[in-house]
Design a protein around this motif. Structure first.
Motif, short mmCIF file in Angstrom:
data_model
loop_
_atom_site.label_atom_id
_atom_site.label_comp_id
_atom_site.label_asym_id
_atom_site.label_seq_id
_atom_site.Cartn_x
_atom_site.Cartn_y
_atom_site.Cartn_z
N TYR A 189 84.74 -128.87 7.23
CA TYR A 189 84.86 -129.17 8.66
C TYR A 189 85.28 -130.60 8.97
N TRP A 190 85.36 -131.45 7.99
CA TRP A 190 85.70 -132.86 8.20
C TRP A 190 87.01 -133.18 7.51
N ALA A 191 87.76 -134.10 8.08
CA ALA A 191 88.87 -134.72 7.36
C ALA A 191 88.24 -135.66 6.34
N ALA A 235 84.37 -139.81 4.32
CA ALA A 235 84.11 -140.95 3.44
C ALA A 235 83.55 -142.13 4.24
N LEU A 236 84.12 -142.40 5.40
CA LEU A 236 83.62 -143.50 6.23
C LEU A 236 82.21 -143.23 6.74
N LYS A 237 81.94 -142.00 7.16
CA LYS A 237 80.61 -141.65 7.66
C LYS A 237 79.58 -141.74 6.54
N ILE A 254 91.22 -138.30 -1.13
CA ILE A 254 92.53 -137.78 -1.50
C ILE A 254 92.97 -136.88 -0.34
N GLU A 255 93.72 -137.44 0.58
CA GLU A 255 94.05 -136.74 1.83
C GLU A 255 94.92 -135.51 1.59
N ALA A 266 81.06 -131.85 13.01
CA ALA A 266 82.46 -132.25 12.89
C ALA A 266 83.01 -132.74 14.23
N ASP A 267 84.21 -133.20 14.20
CA ASP A 267 84.89 -133.71 15.39
C ASP A 267 85.00 -132.62 16.44
N PRO A 268 84.39 -132.81 17.62
CA PRO A 268 84.41 -131.76 18.64
C PRO A 268 85.81 -131.45 19.16
#
Length: 90
Positions: free
Chosen positions: A7-9, A14-16, A43-44, A75-77
């Motif tokens: 659910y996350w990029a 990684a930042l969170k 690794i995007e 995740a990002d709403p």
């Protein structure tokens, strides 16, 4: 360890995770340098996060946080999918 969030990029996860670990008192960085207790390499292209840590218990701790964070509600709403039942189609 390799983490593949659903659910996350990977860069945002990684930042969170880095923020959470720092608040808990761990030396954590995104990237290879400087060397830290936890280094995360996003690794995007494959949405995978490589995590390197000095202890197995720390890796297990990160897996726990990842499970907690990688949920649809966390995740990002703006990137969620919503399904609605069709009403009044006549």
């Amino acid at each position: 360890m390799r983490i593949e969030p659903v659910y996350w990029a990977v860069d945002r996860l990684a930042l969170k995770l880095t923020d959470v670990l720092r608040i808990e008192g761990y030396n954590s960085v995104v990237g290879a340098l400087p060397a830290a207790a936890v280094n995360m390499l996003p690794i995007e292209q494959t949405n995978a996060l490589l995590v390197f840590a000095t202890e197995q218990t720390l890796l297990d701790h990160i897996v726990g946080w990842t499970r907690d964070l990688d949920q649809p509600s966390q995740a990002d709403p703006l990137k969620r999918l919503f399904y609605y039942q069709v009403k009044n189609t006549n």
